[in-house]
Design a protein around this motif. Sequence first.
Motif, short mmCIF file in Angstrom:
data_model
loop_
_atom_site.label_atom_id
_atom_site.label_comp_id
_atom_site.label_asym_id
_atom_site.label_seq_id
_atom_site.Cartn_x
_atom_site.Cartn_y
_atom_site.Cartn_z
N GLN A 96 0.83 -1.21 0.00
CA GLN A 96 0.00 0.00 0.00
C GLN A 96 0.86 1.26 0.00
OE1 GLN A 96 -2.99 -0.05 3.06
NE2 GLN A 96 -4.04 -1.83 2.22
N GLY A 97 1.98 1.23 0.72
CA GLY A 97 2.87 2.39 0.71
C GLY A 97 3.42 2.67 -0.67
N LEU A 98 3.85 1.61 -1.37
CA LEU A 98 4.36 1.78 -2.73
C LEU A 98 3.26 2.26 -3.67
CD1 LEU A 98 6.48 -1.50 -2.97
CD2 LEU A 98 7.36 0.83 -2.71
N ALA A 99 2.06 1.67 -3.52
CA ALA A 99 0.96 2.01 -4.42
C ALA A 99 0.48 3.45 -4.21
CB ALA A 99 -0.19 1.03 -4.21
N TYR A 100 0.36 3.85 -2.95
CA TYR A 100 -0.17 5.19 -2.68
C TYR A 100 0.85 6.27 -3.01
CZ TYR A 100 -4.03 2.79 -0.38
OH TYR A 100 -5.11 1.99 -0.12
N ALA A 101 2.15 5.93 -2.99
CA ALA A 101 3.15 6.88 -3.48
C ALA A 101 2.97 7.10 -4.97
CB ALA A 101 4.55 6.36 -3.18
N LEU A 102 2.69 6.01 -5.69
CA LEU A 102 2.39 6.12 -7.12
C LEU A 102 1.15 6.98 -7.33
CD1 LEU A 102 3.09 5.01 -10.02
CD2 LEU A 102 1.44 3.19 -9.53
N ALA A 149 -5.68 6.32 0.53
CA ALA A 149 -5.94 6.56 -0.89
C ALA A 149 -6.49 7.96 -1.15
CB ALA A 149 -6.92 5.51 -1.41
N VAL A 150 -7.49 8.40 -0.37
CA VAL A 150 -8.12 9.69 -0.63
C VAL A 150 -7.11 10.83 -0.46
CG1 VAL A 150 -9.90 11.30 0.13
CG2 VAL A 150 -10.41 8.85 0.00
N ILE A 151 -6.33 10.77 0.62
CA ILE A 151 -5.32 11.82 0.85
C ILE A 151 -4.26 11.77 -0.26
CG2 ILE A 151 -3.61 12.70 2.47
CD1 ILE A 151 -6.51 12.96 3.41
N SER A 152 -3.88 10.57 -0.67
CA SER A 152 -2.86 10.43 -1.72
C SER A 152 -3.32 11.04 -3.03
CB SER A 152 -2.49 8.96 -1.91
OG SER A 152 -1.95 8.41 -0.73
N VAL A 153 -4.58 10.83 -3.37
CA VAL A 153 -5.07 11.38 -4.63
C VAL A 153 -5.22 12.90 -4.53
CG1 VAL A 153 -7.58 11.24 -4.30
CG2 VAL A 153 -6.63 10.87 -6.55
N ALA A 212 -5.78 18.58 5.71
CA ALA A 212 -5.76 18.48 7.17
C ALA A 212 -7.13 18.10 7.72
CB ALA A 212 -5.28 19.80 7.77
N VAL A 213 -8.17 18.74 7.21
CA VAL A 213 -9.52 18.50 7.72
C VAL A 213 -10.01 17.11 7.32
CG1 VAL A 213 -11.91 19.25 7.60
CG2 VAL A 213 -10.10 20.94 7.81
N VAL A 214 -9.83 16.75 6.05
CA VAL A 214 -10.30 15.45 5.58
C VAL A 214 -9.55 14.32 6.28
CG1 VAL A 214 -10.47 13.94 3.58
CG2 VAL A 214 -11.04 16.34 3.36
N GLY A 215 -8.23 14.45 6.39
CA GLY A 215 -7.45 13.42 7.05
C GLY A 215 -7.86 13.23 8.49
N ILE A 273 -0.54 11.88 5.74
CA ILE A 273 -1.14 10.58 6.03
C ILE A 273 -2.47 10.77 6.78
CG2 ILE A 273 1.03 9.32 6.02
CD1 ILE A 273 -0.49 10.19 9.36
N SER A 274 -3.18 9.68 6.88
CA SER A 274 -4.42 9.65 7.66
C SER A 274 -4.52 8.24 8.25
CB SER A 274 -5.62 9.99 6.79
OG SER A 274 -6.81 10.00 7.56
N CYS A 275 -5.73 7.77 8.40
CA CYS A 275 -5.96 6.44 8.97
C CYS A 275 -6.63 5.56 7.93
CB CYS A 275 -6.84 6.57 10.21
SG CYS A 275 -7.18 5.02 11.03
N SER A 276 -6.08 4.37 7.71
CA SER A 276 -6.63 3.45 6.71
C SER A 276 -7.66 2.53 7.35
CB SER A 276 -5.50 2.61 6.10
OG SER A 276 -6.02 1.53 5.37
N MET A 277 -8.83 2.45 6.74
CA MET A 277 -9.88 1.59 7.27
C MET A 277 -9.49 0.11 7.18
SD MET A 277 -13.87 1.27 6.09
CE MET A 277 -14.20 2.97 6.53
#
Length: 763
Positions: free
Chosen positions: A96-102, A137-141, A353-356, A399-403
Motif C-alpha cells: 500500500q505504501g508503494l501504491a499510494y506513493a504512485l 488513498a483519498v489523501i494520496s489522490v 488536514a480536515v479530511v485526514g 497521512i491519515s488512517c486506513s480503514m
Amino acid sequence: MSLVSLQWTSIPESQVGMAAEMALSHRGPHRVLSEAELEEVFSSCCLPTRCSGSAAKSLLFRFLPFLRWLPRYPIKDWLLGDIVSGFSVGIMHLPQGLAYALLAGLPPVTGLYSSFYPVFLYFFFGTSRHNSVGPFAVISVMIGSLTESLMPSEDFMISVNGSNTTIDEERRDAARVELVAAITVLTGIFQVALGLLQFGFVVTYLSDPLVRGYTTAASVHVLVSQLKNVFGISQGEASGPLSLFVTIIDLCKKLPGTNVGTLVTAIIAIVVILIVKELNHKFAAKLPMPIPIEVGSVILPQIIVSTGISYGVNLKEKFGISVVGNIPSGLKPPVVPNMSYFGQVAGNAFAIAVVGYAICISLGKIFALKHGYKVDSNQELIALGLCNFLGGFFQCFAISCSMSRSLVQESTGGNSQVAGVIASLVILVTILKIGELFRDLPKAILAAIIIANLKGMFKQFKDLCTLWKSNKVDLLVWIVTFIATLLLNLDIGLAASVAFGLLTVIFRTQLPHYSILGRISDTDVYRDVVEYEMAQEVPGVKIFRSSSTIYFANVELYAEALKKKSGIDVDRLIEKKKKALKKLKKQQKKLEKEKHCHDQGAADTGSPSLPQHAEDGPGVSVIELRSEESGAPSEPTLQSLGLPKPNFHAVILDFSPINFVDTVAIKILKNIFRDFHEIEVDVFIASCSVSVLAQLERGNFFSSAITKASFFPSVHDAVEHISRERHQASVSTQPCCPSMAMERAATSTPPSLPPQVDHSTRM
C-alpha cells in the motif's frame, strides 16, 4: 497544596460554576464530588493553572498519552496479540505504501517512508489503540492532484539525440518531493494549531453523509487515475474543475495503444486479490491472520523475474511493462521544506488536514466505542499534525488512517499502538535491507492493489437506498457532495460540499416544526395536539413550541407561525382596534366641542346650565365624573369597542428547544408581548434556560411591561399559575390579570379615551 486547590484559585468564579454544573449534570445534584472527580472537572475546563509539579505532570500525560498507559501495559494478555497484529499490518503497509506513493505522483520509496515515520510517531502522541495511520488513498489522490497541476511532467521534458524527447523523471521526482514535503509540513501545522486551540469539534461540520459521499467521489478519481497504469498507456495530466472528464476522454482516445501485457497482468492481479480478500472476509473467524495476498502479488513477479521461470521472460524489455524502478536503501537525513510553496498550497493543505482528521477520528471513535475506551479528539488532531509535521522533514507525504489496515489491526488481536511500533519496524527492515527487491515490480500490480482496495469505498453507493428511506436531506447532501467532488475536483469540491451542508442546516432551522401543545389527562406532560390524540388543549391557553432555536434568520417566521397557530388574525385585530380608538377619539372631541359651545352659550345668556343628563341622558360629564372618581381614565376594551375577543386569554411560549437568542430575536419577542397585550392576551415563557435568560437580560428585554414574573420553569407551572390567577379573579372584585381588569372596568363604566396615547407607533 493539592492540584484541586491550586486550580480553584486560578479559575474565575463563573467558570467554576459552569464546571460544577457540568459535573453535577452527569453525577447527580445531591452527591458530593471526590477530589479525583474535581480534578477531572477542572482539567476538562482547559484553563491555565499555577505552575506545580502535579500540573506539569498532568500536562505531560495529556500530550504524551503513552506515558499513562505504557507502565500499566499487560504484557501477558496483550503482547502476543500486538505482535501478530503488528506483523500483519506491517505486511499490508509494504504494497500500500508503494501504491499510494504512485497515486500521489511520487517516487515509491516515499510511500515506505510515509509508512514508517508517522506510524512510529503516532505511538507516542495518539490516543486510539486500534487506528492504523499511514498512507491513505483519498489523501494520496488529493496530493496527486496538486503534484500534477503544479509540477506537470511536461515541465521536465528533455531532448534525446536532438530529435526525440523524454521526461527527466529524476528531476521531476525531486521537485515533486520538495513540493509535497512543504504540503505535508503545512498540513501538520494546521492540524497542531487547531488541536492546541481546542478546535477538534471542526470535524462536526463534516457530517457522515458528506464524508461518505466525498470519499466515494474521491474513489472514482483514484480509479480513473490508475487506468493508465492498467492499460499501459502514456497520458497527460489534467487538473482543476472537470479534469476527471478530460482524463477519461483522453484515455478513450488512447485505448488503441493499450499494452496487452500490462493489461493482462493488472486483470489477473485484480481478480486474484479480490478473490482472496473475499475468502479472508468469509473465513475471518477461522484464520489466525488474513492471507497477505497483496504482498504475494508484489513478491511473486520478483520471483518470476529473478529465477527466469516461464522461459526467462523479462517483463520490462519483452512486453514493455512499466516497472517501479530504483528504490534506494537506507534512510534520508531530514531536510527543511521549501517554505516558498506555502502560499500556493495553503488552501489545499487545510483541506487535506480536515479530511485526514475527519477520517481518523471517525474510525477512532468507532473502535473506542466498541472496546470501551475514550479517544481525545483534540489530542488526535495534535497527534496527526505532529506525524505530518515531523514526517515532512523526512520526505513523507500527508497521512491519515486506513480503514482496511485498522480493521486488520483490530481483528488480528491488536490491543494497543505497540502493534503500530512493530508494523513500523517491519517497514524499517524493508527500507534498510530489502527495498531494492521491488525494483522490477510492474506498476500494473500496484494499480491493481489500489483498485482492489477501492471495493469497500464503492460499497458506499448503498447509502443512496438507505438515505432515501431514512432522510431525504442527508441523501441530498450525499448526492451534491459526490457530484461537486467529481466536477470540481477534490479541493474545490470539498469546500462546495461543506458550504452546501451548512446551507441545509440553515434551511432546516428556518423551517422548523411549529406546534400547539396540549395536556395529556391527569399528567404534567404536554404534547403536540396534532400528533397525540390524548393531548387536549388547556381551555383559554395556547401553548406554542418550535422545534428549533430562534435567531435572526427564523425569528420572524416564528412570530408569524405563532399568530397563525393561535387561530386569529392578530395584526388585523390590532388594526381594527386602532381604527375604533381613532373613531372614539373623534366622537369624544365632538362631544367636548358641543359641551364647550353649550357652556359658552349659557354663560353669554346668564342662565344656569342644566346638567347634561337632565336633557340628553348620560354623556361626557358623566364619563368625566367617573374618571375622576376612579383616579385615572380606563383603557377601552375590545368588547367595549365592539370588536371580537379572542377565545383564549393566555399564550405560553415553550422555550425548551431554545439554546440562544440574538438581538433580532429579542426585538421580535418584545413585539410578540406587545401585540398580544394589545388584544388582551397575556404572554408567558416556560422552560427557559439560565443562559438564554441572561442573554435576554443583557439585551434589555425586560421592562415595566415585561417582567421576570412572566417566566416559569416548566409549561405545567405556567398553566397552573394561569389557572390559579383566573380562579382568584373570578371570586375577587379586584382582578389580578391586566386583561381581566380592563374587562371589568369596561363593564362598569362607559368607554373613555386615555389621554393622548399614540397607538400608531410599534417597535
